[in-house]
Design an enzyme around this catalytic site. Structure first.
Site, PDB file in Angstrom:
ATOM      1  N   ASP A   1       0.877  -1.158   0.000  1.00 34.50           N
ATOM      2  CA  ASP A   1       0.000   0.000   0.000  1.00 34.50           C
ATOM      3  C   ASP A   1       0.919   1.214   0.000  1.00 34.50           C
ATOM      4  O   ASP A   1       2.088   1.108   0.350  1.00 34.50           O
ATOM      5  CB  ASP A   1      -0.874  -0.048   1.261  1.00 34.50           C
ATOM      6  CG  ASP A   1      -1.652   1.225   1.458  1.00 34.50           C
ATOM      7  OD1 ASP A   1      -2.246   1.702   0.487  1.00 34.50           O
ATOM      8  OD2 ASP A   1      -1.666   1.738   2.593  1.00 34.50           O
TER       9      ASP A   1
ATOM     10  N   ASP B   1      -2.064  -0.633   5.693  1.00 38.04           N
ATOM     11  CA  ASP B   1      -2.357  -0.120   7.027  1.00 38.04           C
ATOM     12  C   ASP B   1      -3.788   0.365   7.176  1.00 38.04           C
ATOM     13  O   ASP B   1      -4.254   0.563   8.281  1.00 38.04           O
ATOM     14  CB  ASP B   1      -1.421   1.050   7.350  1.00 38.04           C
ATOM     15  CG  ASP B   1      -1.726   2.262   6.501  1.00 38.04           C
ATOM     16  OD1 ASP B   1      -2.136   2.083   5.345  1.00 38.04           O
ATOM     17  OD2 ASP B   1      -1.563   3.386   6.990  1.00 38.04           O
TER      18      ASP B   1
ATOM     19  N   ASP C   1      -7.427  -1.318   3.034  1.00 35.99           N
ATOM     20  CA  ASP C   1      -6.588  -2.474   2.727  1.00 35.99           C
ATOM     21  C   ASP C   1      -7.108  -3.748   3.373  1.00 35.99           C
ATOM     22  O   ASP C   1      -6.650  -4.837   3.045  1.00 35.99           O
ATOM     23  CB  ASP C   1      -5.153  -2.254   3.233  1.00 35.99           C
ATOM     24  CG  ASP C   1      -4.490  -1.069   2.592  1.00 35.99           C
ATOM     25  OD1 ASP C   1      -4.616  -0.938   1.368  1.00 35.99           O
ATOM     26  OD2 ASP C   1      -3.872  -0.268   3.311  1.00 35.99           O
TER      27      ASP C   1
END
Lengths: 58, 829
Positions: free
Chosen positions: B526, B721, B725
């Site tokens: 990410d 995080d 996600d």
């Protein structure tokens, strides 16, 4: 007659008793949280008194 | 907490706090009373309880715990900031009490609440003394593992909200507990395992004692009647152990046979039944070998291994619990009279209007009806810049209201919200994740086939040599090759790996994750918060450097992320004290320092003010815009002096970590919800291949992308995080949550890195490889022992004493080697 015929069944009974006590402890939830009790144990009453004298924490 | 909350949470060690903030307790982060501050010490404590716990943890090698605590603490502080006196009023909603609290016989009420901010023993100690802090409470009990506080209180003396806000003030925010059904199921399963282990252990211990007598008799002789008594008693225990706790293996083997797979339960079941059958026949006949000590010890050790394995399983995520962790449990509903009342989220329906104060999380999906401001949706969407909202704009639950109070007409609440649907997706994904073919299972298949073949061979061989010994020898083979050490090999190595990782700040929730990380595959990162800093910061500065200090001083008064970034440039502005500081709409700010008027803001504001931007700075501005960054212009007394380029900055060491991972054979890609421009720039900085990079990905699209990659690759590791996600983390082979992320991503992940950056990820991967090495070594050892036993059994040389010695020795070797292994470099054992 040998004493072993009396002692061995007695020992077995003791073992049975111990298992039953353990099963009771598990069923009554004493092993559900094995983390917090060890923290409870490390603070004795001295620490308790100290903290009471400490000014308001908020 | 109030003294700390008055300032923005400034990252960095405590020394970075502005001078007006109090010294924070190293242990509990509460302010330290003036009289207790130790000058020049890095560690400050507010009370002796904190110091004791701190020393204890350090001596136990758990210092990393504080890092973990500090990272989680950001959230705690954030919530504690909201916990004014009005907070928690939803707990007094009769609906809430009726649904969550249980009446006790003496007119008291009891309730289980989820609690945050539990750090350590001192917290447990403090919280269980809650009756001293809140007299209406008669009992407070902490379940540390499940993060639950059980409170019994007298509703006639004080409402629950008073108790909850007291807890909030102490730094332990509570919330309603949702989705506890699965929790209870796990608890019951754990209890069943414990009972099985206990019964098996008692049987094994007693048989072992009796066997010692029998071994003595082997060497020095024994009266036949005594020997018979001992044999019959062992038989009793052997039958009990096999038919009781040991039956799980027989059931497992039968299920495997029906499904047509050779699983680890099959050789165990064969060994156990061969042992019991032979023992039974020989006891009744009064001659021949009995192996009850080996059989009962096998059941005991194997069950221990199973229990370890059970405790290593990742708990599948529960969408309700996730939702409760992410969104507020209460909302300020507007009443017909024009006021506002705080109610539990369950009482909010579509069409209601709710108010959201600055700094609060938005509890519902809806449309803004009044108020203009910015919301931070980064955890939801991955977008790094705050989103401006005005009446008519849609907002989603889980975003944080940054700059001005807004009112929202509710379109959905609870599990109907977008975030509720995402959490449902997480739950689905964690159920449907592809099963990992475990190394132990692969080896078990071959092992079982080998043992069966050898058994048949022994039988045939001895039919030719001495038919009367054919069956006993074949049975002996089945018993002694029973894969005790083999079954312990994996759970022990993984338990050891998990323990050592925890001391390095890497929390591993599922043992299987270690196996999957040990070989390279596809790694998806990410962007926001994972490879870049979570907060916006000043990436470049063009023009007059001496402007930094006054700009920082002026921006200190604002909460907007860009203002925080500018204020963060210079934390110690010296004597400069700005006056006439105010915001100019949402475009920028102005203020005066040392008699000069500063205007700081977007290019649009500068043009509106009629200031001229030089050619050089103009070029920098357009370049910054092309990179997806935000240029902020600084003007002093009508003259443009500098341009600050704000944006998200790569975390320290991110590119090195990515390069090393790629060298180790991982295919690295990026999945982000941010604007493609920004994502491509960051990806280029990291040296990622453009086809492995995707921007503007919704939470659903992220999960889909992981699914697509899983169709082509065996292993897909997702690192992230945010809430956005969570679904991708849950559907990946291994989900890795990073420091400071949303609680939902933590829940959905298999691995949690409590230190920022990608370096811990590399360590986790290295640790996984070493864990697998330990597992392979354990297999080699137990197979070697088995080879020796098999040879002895085939040659007819085995007897119960040899079996009873070899079996525990092989298990002990495996236990010792697993716990002695250095799996994570630098971790103290």
């Amino acid at each position: 007659m040998s004493v072993i015929y009396l002692v061995l069944p007695l020992a077995v009974l003791f073992a049975l008793g111990a298992v039953l006590v353990f099963v009771w402890a598990v069923r009554s939830g004493q092993f559900d949280d094995v983390e917090s009790p060890r923290y409870r144990a490390i603070f004795d009453d001295d620490a308790l008194e100290d903290a009471r004298e400490t000014p308001e924490r908020e | 907490m109030t003294a700390i909350d008055a300032v923005h949470p400034v990252p960095g060690p405590f020394g970075d706090f502005p001078q007006n903030a109090a010294v924070a307790c190293t242990h509990c982060t509460l302010p330290v009373p003036r009289g207790l501050i130790v000058a020049g010490s890095d560690e400050q404590f507010c009370c002796s309880g904190c110091r004791t716990a701190h020393d204890l943890l350090h001596n136990a090698g758990l210092g990393a715990f504080y890092r973990l605590r500090d990272s989680l603490d950001e959230d705690t502080r954030e919530e504690a900031k909201q916990s004014s006196g009005a907070e928690y009023l939803e707990f007094d909603d009769p609906l809430f009490i009726q649904e969550h609290a249980a009446p006790l016989p003496n007119g008291l009420l009891g309730i289980d609440l989820a609690i945050e901010g539990l750090h350590c023993g001192a917290c447990v100690w403090l919280l269980e003394r809650l009756p001293r802090l809140a007299p209406s409470v008669t009992l407070a009990r902490i379940d540390y593992q499940r993060r639950i506080i059980h409170i019994e209180w007298d509703p006639a003396r004080a409402p629950l909200s008073a108790i909850a806000s007291r807890l909030g003030l102490l730094g332990y925010p509570v919330r309603r507990r949702a989705g506890s059904g699965r929790d209870d199921a796990l608890l019951n399963e754990n209890r069943r395992y414990l009972v099985r282990v206990a019964v098996a252990g008692a049987c094994a211990g007693n048989v072992m004692l009796i066997s010692f007598a029998l071994y003595g008799g082997m060497f020095s002789g024994m009266a036949a009647s005594h020997e018979a008594l001992f044999r019959w008693t062992s038989l009793l225990f052997g039958l009990l152990a096999t038919a009781g706790p040991g039956f799980v293996f027989i059931r497992g083997a039968l299920a495997g046979v029906r499904a047509g797979v050779l699983n680890m339960d099959l050789p165990i079941a064969l060994g156990l039944s061969a042992g019991v059958a032979m023992g039974l026949i020989n006891t009744v006949r009064g001659s021949g070998e009995v192996y009850f000590d080996t059989v009962t010890m096998l059941v005991f050790l194997l069950l221990l291994g199973r229990w370890l394995q059970f405790r290593q399983q990742a708990r599948s995520s529960d969408s309700l619990a996730l939702l409760g962790a992410v969104t507020p449990g209460a909302a300020r509903r507007r009443t017909a009279e024009g006021g506002a009342e705080i109610v539990a989220i369950e009482s909010i329906h579509a069409g209601d209007e709710v108010e959201v104060l600055v700094g609060d999380s938005i509890p519902v999906d809806g449309t803004v009806v009044s108020g203009r401001g910015h919301v931070d949706a980064s955890l939801m969407t991955g977008e790094s810049n705050p989103v401006p909202v005005s009446p008519g704009d849609a907002v989603v639950a889980g975003s944080v209201n940054l700059s001005a109070p807004i009112a929202i007409r509710v379109s959905a609440s609870g599990s109907d919200t977008r975030i509720g649907r995402i959490m449902h997706l997480v739950e689905q994904a964690s159920f449907n994740r592809p099963p990992i073919v475990r190394a132990a299972d692969r080896i078990a298949q071959r092992f079982v086939a080998g043992v069966l073949l050898l058994g048949a061979l022994t039988l045939l061989l001895w039919l030719f040599i001495d038919p009367s010994r054919a069956v006993p020898n074949a049975a002996a083979l089945l018993i002694v090759t029973c894969p005790c050490a083999l079954a312990l090999a994996t759970p022990l190595a993984i338990a050891s790996g998990i323990g050592q990782a925890a001391r390095r700040g890497i929390l591993i929730k599922s043992g299987e994750a270690l196996e999957s990380l040990s070989r390279p595959g596809v790694l998806l990162l990410d962007k926001t918060g994972t490879v870049t800093e979570r907060a916006v910061s000043v990436v470049r500065w063009h023009g007059d450097q001496s402007m930094k200090s006054p700009v920082a001083a002026i921006e200190r008064s604002f909460t907007h992320p860009i203002a925080r970034a500018l204020a963060g440039m210079d934390r110690d502005p010296g004597p400069a004290s700005p006056v006439h500081v105010q915001a100019i709409g949402s475009l920028g700010v102005e203020g005066a320092v040392d008699g000069s008027r500063f205007v700081i803001g977007s290019t649009r504001l500068i043009r509106l003010e009629g200031f001229q931007i030089g050619e050089d700075l103009e070029r920098q501005i357009s370049e910054a815009a092309g990179d997806g960054l935000t240029p902020i212009v600084v003007a002093r007394d009508g003259e443009v002096r500098a341009v600050a380029v704000c944006g998200d900055r790569l975390r320290v060491g991110a590119s090195i970590a990515v390069a090393q991972l790629r060298r180790a054979g991982w295919t690295v890609g990026m999945l982000s919800g941010d604007h493609p421009q920004i994502v491509q720039r960051v990806a280029a900085d990291l040296g990622l291949e453009p086809h492995m990079v995707r921007g503007e990905a919704t939470p659903e699209a992220k999960a889909d992308a992981v699914g697509e990659l899983l169709a082509e690759h065996e292993r897909v590791v997702m690192v992230g995080d945010g809430i956005n996600d969570a679904a991708a983390l849950a559907s990946a082979t291994v989900g890795v949550a990073v420091e400071g992320g949303a609680e939902a991503s933590l829940e959905a992940a298999d691995l949690y890195l409590s230190r920022p950056g990608l370096a811990p990820l590399e360590q986790a991967i290295e640790g996984a490889r070493r864990t697998m090495r330990v597992i392979r070594r354990n297999f080699a050892i137990s197979l070697a022992y088995n080879a020796v036993c098999a040879t002895l059994a085939i040659s007819g040389l085995i007897n119960p004493l040899i079996a009873a010695v070899i079996m525990p020795v092989s298990s002990l070797t495996v236990v010792t080697l697993s716990y002695r292994a250095r799996i994570f470099p630098g971790a103290r054992r």
